[in-house]
Design a protein around this motif. Structure first.
Motif, PDB file in Angstrom:
ATOM      1  N   ARG A  29     -62.681  30.652  -6.027  1.00  0.00           N
ATOM      2  CA  ARG A  29     -61.725  30.996  -7.077  1.00  0.00           C
ATOM      3  C   ARG A  29     -60.925  32.230  -6.674  1.00  0.00           C
ATOM      4  O   ARG A  29     -61.463  33.148  -6.052  1.00  0.00           O
ATOM      5  CB  ARG A  29     -62.465  31.262  -8.389  1.00  0.00           C
ATOM      6  N   VAL A  30     -59.637  32.229  -7.014  1.00  0.00           N
ATOM      7  CA  VAL A  30     -58.762  33.377  -6.766  1.00  0.00           C
ATOM      8  C   VAL A  30     -57.987  33.682  -8.039  1.00  0.00           C
ATOM      9  O   VAL A  30     -57.460  32.771  -8.688  1.00  0.00           O
ATOM     10  CB  VAL A  30     -57.764  33.098  -5.618  1.00  0.00           C
ATOM     11  N   VAL A  31     -57.925  34.954  -8.392  1.00  0.00           N
ATOM     12  CA  VAL A  31     -57.155  35.397  -9.558  1.00  0.00           C
ATOM     13  C   VAL A  31     -56.271  36.558  -9.136  1.00  0.00           C
ATOM     14  O   VAL A  31     -56.728  37.476  -8.451  1.00  0.00           O
ATOM     15  CB  VAL A  31     -58.088  35.846 -10.710  1.00  0.00           C
ATOM     16  N   MET A  32     -55.007  36.511  -9.535  1.00  0.00           N
ATOM     17  CA  MET A  32     -54.102  37.639  -9.321  1.00  0.00           C
ATOM     18  C   MET A  32     -53.746  38.206 -10.686  1.00  0.00           C
ATOM     19  O   MET A  32     -52.892  37.673 -11.393  1.00  0.00           O
ATOM     20  CB  MET A  32     -52.855  37.196  -8.561  1.00  0.00           C
ATOM     21  N   GLY A  33     -54.433  39.265 -11.065  1.00  0.00           N
ATOM     22  CA  GLY A  33     -54.223  39.860 -12.368  1.00  0.00           C
ATOM     23  C   GLY A  33     -53.161  40.942 -12.350  1.00  0.00           C
ATOM     24  O   GLY A  33     -52.639  41.320 -11.301  1.00  0.00           O
ATOM     25  N   LEU A  34     -52.861  41.456 -13.524  1.00  0.00           N
ATOM     26  CA  LEU A  34     -51.835  42.481 -13.654  1.00  0.00           C
ATOM     27  C   LEU A  34     -52.234  43.767 -12.942  1.00  0.00           C
ATOM     28  O   LEU A  34     -51.410  44.416 -12.294  1.00  0.00           O
ATOM     29  CB  LEU A  34     -51.588  42.765 -15.142  1.00  0.00           C
ATOM     30  N   PHE A  35     -53.513  44.135 -13.044  1.00  0.00           N
ATOM     31  CA  PHE A  35     -53.989  45.376 -12.438  1.00  0.00           C
ATOM     32  C   PHE A  35     -54.807  45.140 -11.169  1.00  0.00           C
ATOM     33  O   PHE A  35     -54.739  45.932 -10.235  1.00  0.00           O
ATOM     34  CB  PHE A  35     -54.830  46.168 -13.448  1.00  0.00           C
ATOM     35  N   PHE A  36     -55.594  44.065 -11.167  1.00  0.00           N
ATOM     36  CA  PHE A  36     -56.442  43.779 -10.013  1.00  0.00           C
ATOM     37  C   PHE A  36     -56.402  42.297  -9.683  1.00  0.00           C
ATOM     38  O   PHE A  36     -56.235  41.452 -10.563  1.00  0.00           O
ATOM     39  CB  PHE A  36     -57.903  44.185 -10.291  1.00  0.00           C
ATOM     40  N   SER A  37     -56.566  42.015  -8.397  1.00  0.00           N
ATOM     41  CA  SER A  37     -56.755  40.648  -7.930  1.00  0.00           C
ATOM     42  C   SER A  37     -58.216  40.483  -7.546  1.00  0.00           C
ATOM     43  O   SER A  37     -58.882  41.452  -7.159  1.00  0.00           O
ATOM     44  CB  SER A  37     -55.857  40.360  -6.722  1.00  0.00           C
ATOM     45  N   MET A  69     -46.070  34.065  -1.845  1.00  0.00           N
ATOM     46  CA  MET A  69     -47.409  33.503  -2.049  1.00  0.00           C
ATOM     47  C   MET A  69     -47.340  31.987  -1.902  1.00  0.00           C
ATOM     48  O   MET A  69     -47.133  31.265  -2.880  1.00  0.00           O
ATOM     49  CB  MET A  69     -47.932  33.889  -3.435  1.00  0.00           C
ATOM     50  N   PRO A  70     -47.485  31.475  -0.691  1.00  0.00           N
ATOM     51  CA  PRO A  70     -47.270  30.047  -0.450  1.00  0.00           C
ATOM     52  C   PRO A  70     -48.453  29.147  -0.779  1.00  0.00           C
ATOM     53  O   PRO A  70     -48.356  27.937  -0.595  1.00  0.00           O
ATOM     54  CB  PRO A  70     -46.975  30.010   1.054  1.00  0.00           C
ATOM     55  N   PHE A  71     -49.580  29.711  -1.282  1.00  0.00           N
ATOM     56  CA  PHE A  71     -50.781  28.901  -1.426  1.00  0.00           C
ATOM     57  C   PHE A  71     -51.274  28.670  -2.855  1.00  0.00           C
ATOM     58  O   PHE A  71     -52.398  28.209  -3.030  1.00  0.00           O
ATOM     59  CB  PHE A  71     -51.930  29.536  -0.628  1.00  0.00           C
ATOM     60  N   PRO A  72     -50.533  28.991  -3.917  1.00  0.00           N
ATOM     61  CA  PRO A  72     -51.069  28.762  -5.264  1.00  0.00           C
ATOM     62  C   PRO A  72     -51.493  27.307  -5.466  1.00  0.00           C
ATOM     63  O   PRO A  72     -50.783  26.373  -5.088  1.00  0.00           O
ATOM     64  CB  PRO A  72     -49.887  29.116  -6.172  1.00  0.00           C
ATOM     65  N   GLY A  73     -52.673  27.140  -6.061  1.00  0.00           N
ATOM     66  CA  GLY A  73     -53.202  25.803  -6.289  1.00  0.00           C
ATOM     67  C   GLY A  73     -53.883  25.195  -5.085  1.00  0.00           C
ATOM     68  O   GLY A  73     -54.434  24.094  -5.170  1.00  0.00           O
ATOM     69  N   LYS A  74     -53.878  25.918  -3.953  1.00  0.00           N
ATOM     70  CA  LYS A  74     -54.439  25.371  -2.720  1.00  0.00           C
ATOM     71  C   LYS A  74     -55.517  26.270  -2.116  1.00  0.00           C
ATOM     72  O   LYS A  74     -55.940  26.046  -0.980  1.00  0.00           O
ATOM     73  CB  LYS A  74     -53.327  25.169  -1.684  1.00  0.00           C
ATOM     74  N   MET A  75     -55.953  27.285  -2.857  1.00  0.00           N
ATOM     75  CA  MET A  75     -56.898  28.236  -2.275  1.00  0.00           C
ATOM     76  C   MET A  75     -58.352  27.800  -2.403  1.00  0.00           C
ATOM     77  O   MET A  75     -59.172  28.099  -1.542  1.00  0.00           O
ATOM     78  CB  MET A  75     -56.710  29.616  -2.908  1.00  0.00           C
ATOM     79  N   ARG A  76     -58.684  27.111  -3.487  1.00  0.00           N
ATOM     80  CA  ARG A  76     -60.065  26.670  -3.669  1.00  0.00           C
ATOM     81  C   ARG A  76     -60.475  25.755  -2.516  1.00  0.00           C
ATOM     82  O   ARG A  76     -59.769  24.806  -2.166  1.00  0.00           O
ATOM     83  CB  ARG A  76     -60.223  25.927  -4.993  1.00  0.00           C
ATOM     84  N   GLY A  77     -61.603  26.065  -1.915  1.00  0.00           N
ATOM     85  CA  GLY A  77     -62.116  25.253  -0.825  1.00  0.00           C
ATOM     86  C   GLY A  77     -61.656  25.686   0.554  1.00  0.00           C
ATOM     87  O   GLY A  77     -62.182  25.199   1.561  1.00  0.00           O
ATOM     88  N   ARG A  78     -60.682  26.600   0.614  1.00  0.00           N
ATOM     89  CA  ARG A  78     -60.237  27.078   1.929  1.00  0.00           C
ATOM     90  C   ARG A  78     -61.333  27.932   2.566  1.00  0.00           C
ATOM     91  O   ARG A  78     -62.106  28.597   1.870  1.00  0.00           O
ATOM     92  CB  ARG A  78     -58.964  27.922   1.804  1.00  0.00           C
ATOM     93  N   PRO A  79     -61.410  27.963   3.879  1.00  0.00           N
ATOM     94  CA  PRO A  79     -62.398  28.831   4.534  1.00  0.00           C
ATOM     95  C   PRO A  79     -62.163  30.294   4.171  1.00  0.00           C
ATOM     96  O   PRO A  79     -61.021  30.772   4.176  1.00  0.00           O
ATOM     97  CB  PRO A  79     -62.148  28.580   6.027  1.00  0.00           C
ATOM     98  N   ALA A  80     -63.230  30.981   3.860  1.00  0.00           N
ATOM     99  CA  ALA A  80     -63.111  32.401   3.535  1.00  0.00           C
ATOM    100  C   ALA A  80     -62.534  33.176   4.713  1.00  0.00           C
ATOM    101  O   ALA A  80     -61.807  34.159   4.527  1.00  0.00           O
ATOM    102  CB  ALA A  80     -64.473  32.959   3.144  1.00  0.00           C
TER     103      ALA A  80
END
Length: 286
Positions: A29-37, A69-80
């Motif tokens: 999971r990835v979140v980009m919040g207002l103050f923290f990601s 940010m070219p990866f929205p919706g595509k980050m889950r499952g990507r190699p760390a």
């Protein structure tokens, strides 16, 4: 943008500690919040980084943001390991997500190999761990409101280096110095308190290098991870970060625009990594 040596060394240390296991870890999971990601790994570990919105002109334009940010919706499952590389990307948003992934991996690595020369202490503020003595000159890099308030309360001599003076209150302005004066102000410090967001804008290396050898160097904030090696090489004795205990709850708070006031004591708590005192063994807290 030149390579950030602290980030590069931290990434190399993570790769060394994680070894072959790194290839098995993925992004959950990835979140980009207002103050923290924030980033959560398949292992359950999570990490955070300040979101540098003020420095990103792309954030005001949808087409530019899509390029940034070219990866929205595509980050889950990507190699760390792939997202880890983003920690050195020149774009601020991508770097923030990469540092959050780096810090999630750092949390994973700390469980495998805590640093032998460092003690972890929970629920303590880095300000207190710095053991500031009366009369010592403190230089604060970044507008840490609680730090500035306590320094004023104590009557402690201090300066605050800040890129945006509008973040300071009127009563704090007498202590303000422009960030450009760091080469002159930092060498005067007996105690140096630096925001971890300097990792994002590539100013941390120069700030630490400008400090005197006898200066107590402290780097603080959720952007600071649990692999201290590169910081220790630069003379840091205290690192103030966070340990995320409830990853999904933490990311939910970030997604809803939350800050430290909303997650400390709930889904995360403050920790300090400090160098061991003479005769002290790792894991022993005074």
């Amino acid at each position: 943008m030149a390579t950030n040596a602290i980030l590069a060394e931290t990434i190399a240390t993570i790769e060394e500690i994680a070894g072959d296991e790194l290839a098995t870890l993925t992004i959950e999971r990835v979140v980009m919040g207002l103050f923290f990601s924030g980033v959560k790994l398949s292992s359950g570990h999570a990490g955070a980084c300040a979101t540098p919105l003020k420095t990103i002109p792309e954030a005001v334009c949808c087409p530019s943001s899509a390029f940034a940010m070219p990866f929205p919706g595509k980050m889950r499952g990507r190699p760390a390991a792939d997202l880890l590389k983003e920690a050195q990307h020149p774009n601020g948003l991508r770097r923030a997500v990469g540092i959050a992934a780096m810090n999630a991996l750092a949390s994973h690595c700390w469980g495998r190999r805590p640093h032998p020369d460092v003690v972890e202490e929970a629920n303590i503020d880095a300000f207190d761990a710095a053991n500031i003595r009366p009369g010592q000159l403190v230089v604060v890099v970044g507008a840490f409101a609680p730090f500035l308030r306590e320094l004023r309360k104590r009557g402690q001599p201090f300066f605050v280096l800040e890129q945006d003076p509008e973040t300071l209150k009127p009563e704090e302005m007498p202590f303000y110095r422009p960030a450009e004066e760091a080469p002159v102000i930092v060498p005067q410090a007996d105690v140096l308190l630096v925001t971890g967001t300097t990792l994002i804008n590539d100013t941390l290396e120069g700030i630490l290098a400008a400090a005197r050898p006898d200066c107590c160097k402290v780097v603080v904030g959720p952007t600071v991870g649990l692999v201290p090696d590169a910081f220790l090489r630069r003379g840091c004795s205290v690192l103030g970060g966070i340990r995320i205990t409830e990853a999904d709850e933490f990311l939910d708070v970030l997604a809803e625009g939350g800050s430290g006031y909303h997650f400390f004591g709930k889904s995360a708590h403050k920790i300090v990594l400090r160098t061991c005192r003479p005769g002290e063994m790792r894991g022993e807290a005074a």
